[in-house]
Design a protein around this motif. Structure first.
Motif, PDB file in Angstrom:
ATOM      1  N   ILE A  40       0.838  -1.205   0.000  1.00  0.00           N
ATOM      2  CA  ILE A  40       0.000   0.000   0.000  1.00  0.00           C
ATOM      3  C   ILE A  40       0.870   1.250   0.000  1.00  0.00           C
ATOM      4  O   ILE A  40       0.561   2.237  -0.679  1.00  0.00           O
ATOM      5  CB  ILE A  40      -0.983  -0.027   1.187  1.00  0.00           C
ATOM      6  CG1 ILE A  40      -2.038  -1.103   0.949  1.00  0.00           C
ATOM      7  CG2 ILE A  40      -1.633   1.334   1.412  1.00  0.00           C
ATOM      8  CD1 ILE A  40      -2.903  -1.419   2.152  1.00  0.00           C
ATOM      9  N   TYR A  41       1.972   1.210   0.732  1.00  0.00           N
ATOM     10  CA  TYR A  41       2.897   2.346   0.769  1.00  0.00           C
ATOM     11  C   TYR A  41       3.427   2.653  -0.633  1.00  0.00           C
ATOM     12  O   TYR A  41       3.538   3.811  -1.029  1.00  0.00           O
ATOM     13  CB  TYR A  41       4.046   2.046   1.729  1.00  0.00           C
ATOM     14  CG  TYR A  41       5.027   3.174   1.866  1.00  0.00           C
ATOM     15  CD1 TYR A  41       4.753   4.263   2.684  1.00  0.00           C
ATOM     16  CD2 TYR A  41       6.232   3.154   1.183  1.00  0.00           C
ATOM     17  CE1 TYR A  41       5.644   5.295   2.816  1.00  0.00           C
ATOM     18  CE2 TYR A  41       7.141   4.180   1.306  1.00  0.00           C
ATOM     19  CZ  TYR A  41       6.848   5.255   2.121  1.00  0.00           C
ATOM     20  OH  TYR A  41       7.746   6.282   2.245  1.00  0.00           O
ATOM     21  N   LYS A  42       3.749   1.608  -1.409  1.00  0.00           N
ATOM     22  CA  LYS A  42       4.215   1.803  -2.784  1.00  0.00           C
ATOM     23  C   LYS A  42       3.174   2.531  -3.612  1.00  0.00           C
ATOM     24  O   LYS A  42       3.496   3.447  -4.382  1.00  0.00           O
ATOM     25  CB  LYS A  42       4.520   0.459  -3.449  1.00  0.00           C
ATOM     26  CG  LYS A  42       5.730  -0.244  -2.946  1.00  0.00           C
ATOM     27  CD  LYS A  42       5.900  -1.540  -3.717  1.00  0.00           C
ATOM     28  CE  LYS A  42       6.794  -2.486  -3.005  1.00  0.00           C
ATOM     29  NZ  LYS A  42       7.007  -3.734  -3.726  1.00  0.00           N
ATOM     30  N   VAL A  43       1.914   2.112  -3.472  1.00  0.00           N
ATOM     31  CA  VAL A  43       0.830   2.739  -4.235  1.00  0.00           C
ATOM     32  C   VAL A  43       0.713   4.217  -3.869  1.00  0.00           C
ATOM     33  O   VAL A  43       0.629   5.086  -4.735  1.00  0.00           O
ATOM     34  CB  VAL A  43      -0.511   2.019  -3.990  1.00  0.00           C
ATOM     35  CG1 VAL A  43      -1.671   2.789  -4.602  1.00  0.00           C
ATOM     36  CG2 VAL A  43      -0.465   0.607  -4.538  1.00  0.00           C
ATOM     37  N   VAL A  44       0.722   4.519  -2.586  1.00  0.00           N
ATOM     38  CA  VAL A  44       0.557   5.900  -2.124  1.00  0.00           C
ATOM     39  C   VAL A  44       1.700   6.774  -2.613  1.00  0.00           C
ATOM     40  O   VAL A  44       1.478   7.860  -3.175  1.00  0.00           O
ATOM     41  CB  VAL A  44       0.434   5.939  -0.583  1.00  0.00           C
ATOM     42  CG1 VAL A  44       0.516   7.362  -0.068  1.00  0.00           C
ATOM     43  CG2 VAL A  44      -0.849   5.276  -0.130  1.00  0.00           C
ATOM     44  N   VAL A  45       2.945   6.325  -2.424  1.00  0.00           N
ATOM     45  CA  VAL A  45       4.102   7.142  -2.794  1.00  0.00           C
ATOM     46  C   VAL A  45       4.149   7.372  -4.301  1.00  0.00           C
ATOM     47  O   VAL A  45       4.368   8.502  -4.759  1.00  0.00           O
ATOM     48  CB  VAL A  45       5.406   6.489  -2.283  1.00  0.00           C
ATOM     49  CG1 VAL A  45       6.621   7.144  -2.895  1.00  0.00           C
ATOM     50  CG2 VAL A  45       5.463   6.563  -0.778  1.00  0.00           C
ATOM     51  N   GLU A  46       3.951   6.330  -5.077  1.00  0.00           N
ATOM     52  CA  GLU A  46       3.998   6.502  -6.533  1.00  0.00           C
ATOM     53  C   GLU A  46       2.822   7.313  -7.054  1.00  0.00           C
ATOM     54  O   GLU A  46       2.969   8.077  -8.001  1.00  0.00           O
ATOM     55  CB  GLU A  46       4.062   5.140  -7.217  1.00  0.00           C
ATOM     56  CG  GLU A  46       5.401   4.491  -7.024  1.00  0.00           C
ATOM     57  CD  GLU A  46       5.874   3.772  -8.272  1.00  0.00           C
ATOM     58  OE1 GLU A  46       5.314   3.982  -9.356  1.00  0.00           O
ATOM     59  OE2 GLU A  46       6.809   2.992  -8.117  1.00  0.00           O
ATOM     60  N   SER A  47       1.658   7.156  -6.452  1.00  0.00           N
ATOM     61  CA  SER A  47       0.492   7.924  -6.883  1.00  0.00           C
ATOM     62  C   SER A  47       0.692   9.409  -6.601  1.00  0.00           C
ATOM     63  O   SER A  47       0.313  10.257  -7.418  1.00  0.00           O
ATOM     64  CB  SER A  47      -0.768   7.421  -6.179  1.00  0.00           C
ATOM     65  OG  SER A  47      -1.056   6.100  -6.578  1.00  0.00           O
ATOM     66  N   ILE A  48       1.277   9.721  -5.470  1.00  0.00           N
ATOM     67  CA  ILE A  48       1.552  11.131  -5.157  1.00  0.00           C
ATOM     68  C   ILE A  48       2.606  11.685  -6.102  1.00  0.00           C
ATOM     69  O   ILE A  48       2.472  12.794  -6.622  1.00  0.00           O
ATOM     70  CB  ILE A  48       1.991  11.281  -3.683  1.00  0.00           C
ATOM     71  CG1 ILE A  48       0.807  11.028  -2.764  1.00  0.00           C
ATOM     72  CG2 ILE A  48       2.591  12.666  -3.425  1.00  0.00           C
ATOM     73  CD1 ILE A  48       1.153  10.962  -1.293  1.00  0.00           C
ATOM     74  N   GLY A  49       3.655  10.904  -6.342  1.00  0.00           N
ATOM     75  CA  GLY A  49       4.727  11.351  -7.234  1.00  0.00           C
ATOM     76  C   GLY A  49       4.270  11.548  -8.669  1.00  0.00           C
ATOM     77  O   GLY A  49       4.686  12.494  -9.331  1.00  0.00           O
ATOM     78  N   GLU A  50       3.415  10.690  -9.158  1.00  0.00           N
ATOM     79  CA  GLU A  50       2.935  10.766 -10.541  1.00  0.00           C
ATOM     80  C   GLU A  50       1.650  11.576 -10.681  1.00  0.00           C
ATOM     81  O   GLU A  50       1.192  11.818 -11.793  1.00  0.00           O
ATOM     82  CB  GLU A  50       2.701   9.358 -11.085  1.00  0.00           C
ATOM     83  CG  GLU A  50       3.946   8.509 -11.161  1.00  0.00           C
ATOM     84  CD  GLU A  50       4.855   8.915 -12.301  1.00  0.00           C
ATOM     85  OE1 GLU A  50       4.343   9.351 -13.355  1.00  0.00           O
ATOM     86  OE2 GLU A  50       6.066   8.795 -12.121  1.00  0.00           O
ATOM     87  N   ARG A  51       1.041  11.914  -9.544  1.00  0.00           N
ATOM     88  CA  ARG A  51      -0.222  12.668  -9.517  1.00  0.00           C
ATOM     89  C   ARG A  51      -1.373  11.953 -10.217  1.00  0.00           C
ATOM     90  O   ARG A  51      -2.252  12.579 -10.819  1.00  0.00           O
ATOM     91  CB  ARG A  51      -0.036  14.062 -10.093  1.00  0.00           C
ATOM     92  CG  ARG A  51       0.886  14.898  -9.265  1.00  0.00           C
ATOM     93  CD  ARG A  51       0.995  16.287  -9.806  1.00  0.00           C
ATOM     94  NE  ARG A  51       1.974  17.013  -9.022  1.00  0.00           N
ATOM     95  CZ  ARG A  51       1.802  18.248  -8.617  1.00  0.00           C
ATOM     96  NH1 ARG A  51       0.708  18.891  -8.916  1.00  0.00           N
ATOM     97  NH2 ARG A  51       2.737  18.836  -7.922  1.00  0.00           N
ATOM     98  N   ARG A  52      -1.341  10.629 -10.136  1.00  0.00           N
ATOM     99  CA  ARG A  52      -2.455   9.812 -10.605  1.00  0.00           C
ATOM    100  C   ARG A  52      -2.397   8.483  -9.868  1.00  0.00           C
ATOM    101  O   ARG A  52      -1.331   8.036  -9.457  1.00  0.00           O
ATOM    102  CB  ARG A  52      -2.444   9.606 -12.121  1.00  0.00           C
ATOM    103  CG  ARG A  52      -1.275   8.845 -12.651  1.00  0.00           C
ATOM    104  CD  ARG A  52      -1.301   8.810 -14.182  1.00  0.00           C
ATOM    105  NE  ARG A  52      -0.194   8.045 -14.686  1.00  0.00           N
ATOM    106  CZ  ARG A  52      -0.258   6.792 -15.060  1.00  0.00           C
ATOM    107  NH1 ARG A  52      -1.401   6.146 -15.020  1.00  0.00           N
ATOM    108  NH2 ARG A  52       0.799   6.163 -15.509  1.00  0.00           N
ATOM    109  N   LEU A  53      -3.545   7.864  -9.709  1.00  0.00           N
ATOM    110  CA  LEU A  53      -3.646   6.633  -8.942  1.00  0.00           C
ATOM    111  C   LEU A  53      -2.996   5.474  -9.693  1.00  0.00           C
ATOM    112  O   LEU A  53      -3.322   5.217 -10.845  1.00  0.00           O
ATOM    113  CB  LEU A  53      -5.112   6.313  -8.640  1.00  0.00           C
ATOM    114  CG  LEU A  53      -5.378   5.154  -7.699  1.00  0.00           C
ATOM    115  CD1 LEU A  53      -4.725   5.411  -6.345  1.00  0.00           C
ATOM    116  CD2 LEU A  53      -6.861   4.944  -7.524  1.00  0.00           C
TER     117      LEU A  53
END
Length: 79
Positions: A18-31
């Motif tokens: 879940i941490y991977k999803v959150v960090v990458e989603s914030i970095g890429e600005r998309r889910l």
């Protein structure tokens, strides 16, 4: 009923994913939900599982138990 150590290990794997999803989603600005099912990357869910299993065995069984010895050796070997 499964042992709480099992559930703690599963929780650590899920939290790492879940941490991977959150960090990458914030970095890429998309889910980026696909990261939940993808292997590799940091934090490593495999390392989280092995580490939580070894620490849990130590906390439940003690430092001198055979279970802790086995999980520690596997943890050092696989990490």
């Amino acid at each position: 009923m499964l042992h709480p150590l099992f559930w703690a290990t599963v929780a650590s794997v899920l939290l790492a994913q879940i941490y991977k999803v959150v960090v990458e989603s914030i970095g890429e600005r998309r889910l980026k939900l696909y990261r939940l099912f993808e292997t590799g990357g940091m934090p490593s869910s495999h390392t989280a599982a092995v580490t939580s299993l070894a620490v849990g065995a130590w906390r439940v069984e003690g430092f001198s138990s055979p279970l802790f010895a086995v999980t520690l050796v596997l943890g050092v070997y696989f990490i």
